[in-house]
Design a protein around this motif. Structure first.
Motif, PDB file in Angstrom:
ATOM      1  N   GLU A  46       0.852  -1.181   0.000  1.00 46.05           N
ATOM      2  CA  GLU A  46       0.000   0.000   0.000  1.00 46.05           C
ATOM      3  C   GLU A  46       0.891   1.237   0.000  1.00 46.05           C
ATOM      4  OE1 GLU A  46      -3.331   0.226  -0.052  1.00 46.05           O
ATOM      5  OE2 GLU A  46      -3.661  -1.929   0.005  1.00 46.05           O
ATOM      6  N   PRO A  47       0.471   2.313  -0.684  1.00 44.74           N
ATOM      7  CA  PRO A  47       1.276   3.539  -0.678  1.00 44.74           C
ATOM      8  C   PRO A  47       1.429   4.099   0.736  1.00 44.74           C
ATOM      9  CG  PRO A  47      -0.455   3.651  -2.335  1.00 44.74           C
ATOM     10  CD  PRO A  47      -0.709   2.424  -1.512  1.00 44.74           C
ATOM     11  N   GLN A  48       2.608   4.610   1.008  1.00 39.19           N
ATOM     12  CA  GLN A  48       2.943   5.295   2.253  1.00 39.19           C
ATOM     13  C   GLN A  48       2.734   4.431   3.499  1.00 39.19           C
ATOM     14  OE1 GLN A  48       0.897   9.044   2.116  1.00 39.19           O
ATOM     15  NE2 GLN A  48       1.989   9.668   0.299  1.00 39.19           N
ATOM     16  N   LYS A  49       2.928   3.139   3.360  1.00 35.01           N
ATOM     17  CA  LYS A  49       2.882   2.208   4.487  1.00 35.01           C
ATOM     18  C   LYS A  49       4.074   1.269   4.350  1.00 35.01           C
ATOM     19  CE  LYS A  49      -2.067   2.116   5.286  1.00 35.01           C
ATOM     20  NZ  LYS A  49      -3.240   1.266   5.437  1.00 35.01           N
ATOM     21  N   ASN A  50       4.364   0.543   5.395  1.00 35.83           N
ATOM     22  CA  ASN A  50       5.375  -0.505   5.373  1.00 35.83           C
ATOM     23  C   ASN A  50       6.777  -0.002   5.054  1.00 35.83           C
ATOM     24  OD1 ASN A  50       2.679  -1.900   3.995  1.00 35.83           O
ATOM     25  ND2 ASN A  50       3.478  -2.933   5.792  1.00 35.83           N
ATOM     26  N   ALA A  51       7.219   1.002   5.800  1.00 32.76           N
ATOM     27  CA  ALA A  51       8.556   1.566   5.596  1.00 32.76           C
ATOM     28  C   ALA A  51       9.639   0.510   5.783  1.00 32.76           C
ATOM     29  CB  ALA A  51       8.779   2.736   6.544  1.00 32.76           C
ATOM     30  N   GLU A  52       9.432  -0.441   6.702  1.00 31.28           N
ATOM     31  CA  GLU A  52      10.453  -1.472   6.929  1.00 31.28           C
ATOM     32  C   GLU A  52      10.603  -2.368   5.703  1.00 31.28           C
ATOM     33  OE1 GLU A  52       6.687  -3.457   7.939  1.00 31.28           O
ATOM     34  OE2 GLU A  52       7.485  -1.527   8.509  1.00 31.28           O
ATOM     35  N   LEU A  53       9.513  -2.620   4.994  1.00 30.43           N
ATOM     36  CA  LEU A  53       9.610  -3.412   3.769  1.00 30.43           C
ATOM     37  C   LEU A  53      10.303  -2.620   2.668  1.00 30.43           C
ATOM     38  CD1 LEU A  53       6.249  -5.375   3.532  1.00 30.43           C
ATOM     39  CD2 LEU A  53       8.542  -6.291   3.796  1.00 30.43           C
ATOM     40  N   ALA A  54      10.057  -1.326   2.604  1.00 31.75           N
ATOM     41  CA  ALA A  54      10.732  -0.488   1.606  1.00 31.75           C
ATOM     42  C   ALA A  54      12.236  -0.499   1.845  1.00 31.75           C
ATOM     43  CB  ALA A  54      10.186   0.936   1.649  1.00 31.75           C
ATOM     44  N   GLN A  55      12.659  -0.430   3.104  1.00 30.90           N
ATOM     45  CA  GLN A  55      14.090  -0.484   3.436  1.00 30.90           C
ATOM     46  C   GLN A  55      14.666  -1.846   3.091  1.00 30.90           C
ATOM     47  OE1 GLN A  55      14.206   0.579   7.559  1.00 30.90           O
ATOM     48  NE2 GLN A  55      14.116   2.772   7.138  1.00 30.90           N
ATOM     49  N   PHE A  56      13.939  -2.894   3.390  1.00 27.49           N
ATOM     50  CA  PHE A  56      14.374  -4.253   3.071  1.00 27.49           C
ATOM     51  C   PHE A  56      14.552  -4.407   1.557  1.00 27.49           C
ATOM     52  CE2 PHE A  56      13.000  -8.528   1.713  1.00 27.49           C
ATOM     53  CZ  PHE A  56      13.995  -9.294   2.304  1.00 27.49           C
ATOM     54  N   LEU A  57      13.588  -3.945   0.799  1.00 28.34           N
ATOM     55  CA  LEU A  57      13.650  -4.083  -0.657  1.00 28.34           C
ATOM     56  C   LEU A  57      14.763  -3.239  -1.264  1.00 28.34           C
ATOM     57  CD1 LEU A  57       9.849  -4.209  -1.431  1.00 28.34           C
ATOM     58  CD2 LEU A  57      11.496  -6.083  -1.621  1.00 28.34           C
ATOM     59  N   ALA A  58      15.085  -2.114  -0.643  1.00 32.34           N
ATOM     60  CA  ALA A  58      16.168  -1.268  -1.137  1.00 32.34           C
ATOM     61  C   ALA A  58      17.501  -2.036  -1.144  1.00 32.34           C
ATOM     62  CB  ALA A  58      16.290  -0.004  -0.284  1.00 32.34           C
ATOM     63  N   LYS A  59      17.667  -2.928  -0.181  1.00 33.07           N
ATOM     64  CA  LYS A  59      18.888  -3.751  -0.146  1.00 33.07           C
ATOM     65  C   LYS A  59      18.982  -4.672  -1.360  1.00 33.07           C
ATOM     66  CE  LYS A  59      18.929  -3.820   4.873  1.00 33.07           C
ATOM     67  NZ  LYS A  59      18.800  -4.657   6.071  1.00 33.07           N
ATOM     68  N   TRP A  60      17.850  -4.955  -1.963  1.00 34.85           N
ATOM     69  CA  TRP A  60      17.789  -5.802  -3.145  1.00 34.85           C
ATOM     70  C   TRP A  60      17.721  -4.982  -4.431  1.00 34.85           C
ATOM     71  CZ3 TRP A  60      18.392 -10.991  -3.499  1.00 34.85           C
ATOM     72  CH2 TRP A  60      18.428 -11.700  -2.299  1.00 34.85           C
ATOM     73  N   GLY A  61      17.864  -3.667  -4.310  1.00 40.60           N
ATOM     74  CA  GLY A  61      17.866  -2.801  -5.479  1.00 40.60           C
ATOM     75  C   GLY A  61      16.477  -2.392  -5.961  1.00 40.60           C
ATOM     76  N   VAL A  62      15.471  -2.612  -5.123  1.00 43.79           N
ATOM     77  CA  VAL A  62      14.097  -2.258  -5.485  1.00 43.79           C
ATOM     78  C   VAL A  62      13.753  -0.929  -4.840  1.00 43.79           C
ATOM     79  CG1 VAL A  62      11.667  -2.922  -5.298  1.00 43.79           C
ATOM     80  CG2 VAL A  62      13.433  -4.682  -5.622  1.00 43.79           C
ATOM     81  N   VAL A  63      13.263   0.002  -5.643  1.00 44.83           N
ATOM     82  CA  VAL A  63      12.847   1.311  -5.139  1.00 44.83           C
ATOM     83  C   VAL A  63      11.323   1.321  -5.017  1.00 44.83           C
ATOM     84  CG1 VAL A  63      12.800   3.792  -5.606  1.00 44.83           C
ATOM     85  CG2 VAL A  63      14.820   2.436  -6.213  1.00 44.83           C
ATOM     86  N   VAL A  64      10.848   1.594  -3.807  1.00 39.82           N
ATOM     87  CA  VAL A  64       9.403   1.694  -3.569  1.00 39.82           C
ATOM     88  C   VAL A  64       9.035   3.159  -3.705  1.00 39.82           C
ATOM     89  CG1 VAL A  64       7.546   1.343  -1.901  1.00 39.82           C
ATOM     90  CG2 VAL A  64       9.429  -0.311  -2.048  1.00 39.82           C
ATOM     91  N   ASP A  65       8.181   3.456  -4.673  1.00 44.80           N
ATOM     92  CA  ASP A  65       7.752   4.834  -4.922  1.00 44.80           C
ATOM     93  C   ASP A  65       6.360   5.013  -4.322  1.00 44.80           C
ATOM     94  OD1 ASP A  65       7.276   7.365  -5.846  1.00 44.80           O
ATOM     95  OD2 ASP A  65       7.301   6.833  -7.964  1.00 44.80           O
ATOM     96  N   ASP A  66       6.243   5.899  -3.360  1.00 46.34           N
ATOM     97  CA  ASP A  66       4.989   6.103  -2.648  1.00 46.34           C
ATOM     98  C   ASP A  66       4.079   7.139  -3.295  1.00 46.34           C
ATOM     99  OD1 ASP A  66       5.203   4.193  -0.654  1.00 46.34           O
ATOM    100  OD2 ASP A  66       6.345   5.512   0.657  1.00 46.34           O
ATOM    101  N   THR A  67       4.369   7.510  -4.523  1.00 44.11           N
ATOM    102  CA  THR A  67       3.513   8.526  -5.153  1.00 44.11           C
ATOM    103  C   THR A  67       2.442   7.904  -5.988  1.00 44.11           C
ATOM    104  OG1 THR A  67       5.023   8.718  -7.012  1.00 44.11           O
ATOM    105  CG2 THR A  67       5.296  10.270  -5.195  1.00 44.11           C
TER     106      THR A  67
END
Length: 67
Positions: A46-67
């Motif tokens: 969901e947009p603008q939720k789950n910041a810990e998952l966004a950080q986790f995915l960043a380690k794998w090169g995935v950018v979570v865009d909340d817009t």
């Protein structure tokens, strides 16, 4: 994942669909191990939720865009 050490070895994939609560560190560690051994995971966030998952995915090169 909260109740087991790892994703079962025979799992074809794991789907993380719009979690309603914070994901536990132990669950992220299990997903990380699974992904490192070639496991497939689909994250539906969901947009603008789950910041810990966004950080986790960043380690794998995935950018979570909340817009």
């Amino acid at each position: 994942l909260a109740e087991s050490e790892d994703v079962p070895k025979d799992a074809a994939a794991v789907v993380v669909a719009a979690p309603q609560r914070e994901v536990f560190p132990k669950e992220l560690e299990s997903l990380d191990r699974y992904m490192r051994r070639g496991g497939r995971v689909l994250f539906l966030l969901e947009p603008q939720k789950n910041a810990e998952l966004a950080q986790f995915l960043a380690k794998w090169g995935v950018v979570v865009d909340d817009t």
